[in-house]
Design a protein around this motif. Sequence first.
Motif, PDB file in Angstrom:
ATOM      1  N   CYS A  30      14.011 -34.449 108.850  1.00 35.61           N
ATOM      2  CA  CYS A  30      14.104 -34.837 107.496  1.00 35.61           C
ATOM      3  C   CYS A  30      14.155 -36.117 107.138  1.00 35.61           C
ATOM      4  O   CYS A  30      14.005 -36.363 106.004  1.00 35.61           O
ATOM      5  N   GLY A  31      14.431 -37.012 108.037  1.00 35.00           N
ATOM      6  CA  GLY A  31      14.297 -38.560 107.670  1.00 35.00           C
ATOM      7  C   GLY A  31      15.284 -39.108 107.095  1.00 35.00           C
ATOM      8  O   GLY A  31      15.586 -40.290 106.767  1.00 35.00           O
ATOM      9  N   ARG A  32      16.624 -38.384 106.806  1.00 31.02           N
ATOM     10  CA  ARG A  32      17.589 -39.004 106.258  1.00 31.02           C
ATOM     11  C   ARG A  32      18.211 -39.954 107.087  1.00 31.02           C
ATOM     12  O   ARG A  32      18.737 -41.057 106.394  1.00 31.02           O
ATOM     13  N   CYS A  33      18.335 -39.885 108.133  1.00 29.45           N
ATOM     14  CA  CYS A  33      19.015 -40.785 109.263  1.00 29.45           C
ATOM     15  C   CYS A  33      18.193 -42.071 109.112  1.00 29.45           C
ATOM     16  O   CYS A  33      18.801 -43.176 109.184  1.00 29.45           O
ATOM     17  N   PHE A  34      16.990 -41.973 109.061  1.00 26.88           N
ATOM     18  CA  PHE A  34      15.849 -43.250 109.018  1.00 26.88           C
ATOM     19  C   PHE A  34      16.461 -43.960 107.803  1.00 26.88           C
ATOM     20  O   PHE A  34      16.255 -45.164 107.956  1.00 26.88           O
ATOM     21  N   LYS A  35      16.615 -43.223 106.469  1.00 27.44           N
ATOM     22  CA  LYS A  35      16.775 -43.996 105.334  1.00 27.44           C
ATOM     23  C   LYS A  35      18.016 -44.589 105.410  1.00 27.44           C
ATOM     24  O   LYS A  35      18.200 -45.786 104.693  1.00 27.44           O
ATOM     25  N   ALA A  36      18.977 -43.937 105.899  1.00 25.17           N
ATOM     26  CA  ALA A  36      20.506 -44.500 106.109  1.00 25.17           C
ATOM     27  C   ALA A  36      20.505 -45.771 106.932  1.00 25.17           C
ATOM     28  O   ALA A  36      21.591 -46.814 106.672  1.00 25.17           O
ATOM     29  N   CYS A  37      19.554 -46.112 107.879  1.00 25.11           N
ATOM     30  CA  CYS A  37      19.753 -47.146 108.843  1.00 25.11           C
ATOM     31  C   CYS A  37      19.042 -48.445 108.400  1.00 25.11           C
ATOM     32  O   CYS A  37      17.656 -48.364 108.040  1.00 25.11           O
ATOM     33  N   GLY A  38      19.721 -49.515 108.401  1.00 27.28           N
ATOM     34  CA  GLY A  38      18.980 -50.602 107.902  1.00 27.28           C
ATOM     35  C   GLY A  38      18.434 -51.759 109.154  1.00 27.28           C
ATOM     36  O   GLY A  38      18.019 -52.681 108.675  1.00 27.28           O
ATOM     37  N   CYS A  80      24.103 -43.203 110.135  1.00 28.61           N
ATOM     38  CA  CYS A  80      23.073 -41.943 110.608  1.00 28.61           C
ATOM     39  C   CYS A  80      23.662 -40.558 110.749  1.00 28.61           C
ATOM     40  O   CYS A  80      23.172 -39.713 110.295  1.00 28.61           O
ATOM     41  N   CYS A  84      23.498 -36.887 108.593  1.00 27.39           N
ATOM     42  CA  CYS A  84      22.565 -35.872 109.250  1.00 27.39           C
ATOM     43  C   CYS A  84      23.270 -34.472 109.169  1.00 27.39           C
ATOM     44  O   CYS A  84      24.291 -34.339 109.495  1.00 27.39           O
TER      45      CYS A  84
END
Length: 96
Positions: A30-38, A80, A84
């Motif tokens: 889903c990519g949510r963790c990717f967006k949350a990680c800077g 992340c 999730c």
Amino acid sequence: MTYVTGLTSGGNPWTPQFLQTINWDTCLGCGRCFKACGRGVMALLALNEDGEVADEDDDEIERKVMSVVQPQNCIGCQACDRVCPKRCHTYAPALA
Ligand code: SF4
Ligand code: SF4
């Protein structure tokens, strides 16, 4: 054992939990963790029907999963994990 620790802005110690693995059996891609990680720690990978990593342009792509690609950049914040829906991430402190 002694682990890497940090301090909050108020001077309270905390032990970062660094990302180790992501469970591909449960990941939805889903990519949510990717967006949350800077920190650029994770990236989506394509898998073929045999569960093997496939080329992005491959016609045989079955699904996408999140992968740990730059673990050395993780600061251990666990943001992340909080976004999730499937609790795919596992963490561990680092030895000092
Ligand atoms: S713990 Fe924080 S820095 Fe590490 S991968 Fe997750 S969101 Fe990124
Ligand atoms: S938030 Fe969870 S389910 Fe979504 S891509 Fe990341 S690891 Fe997979």
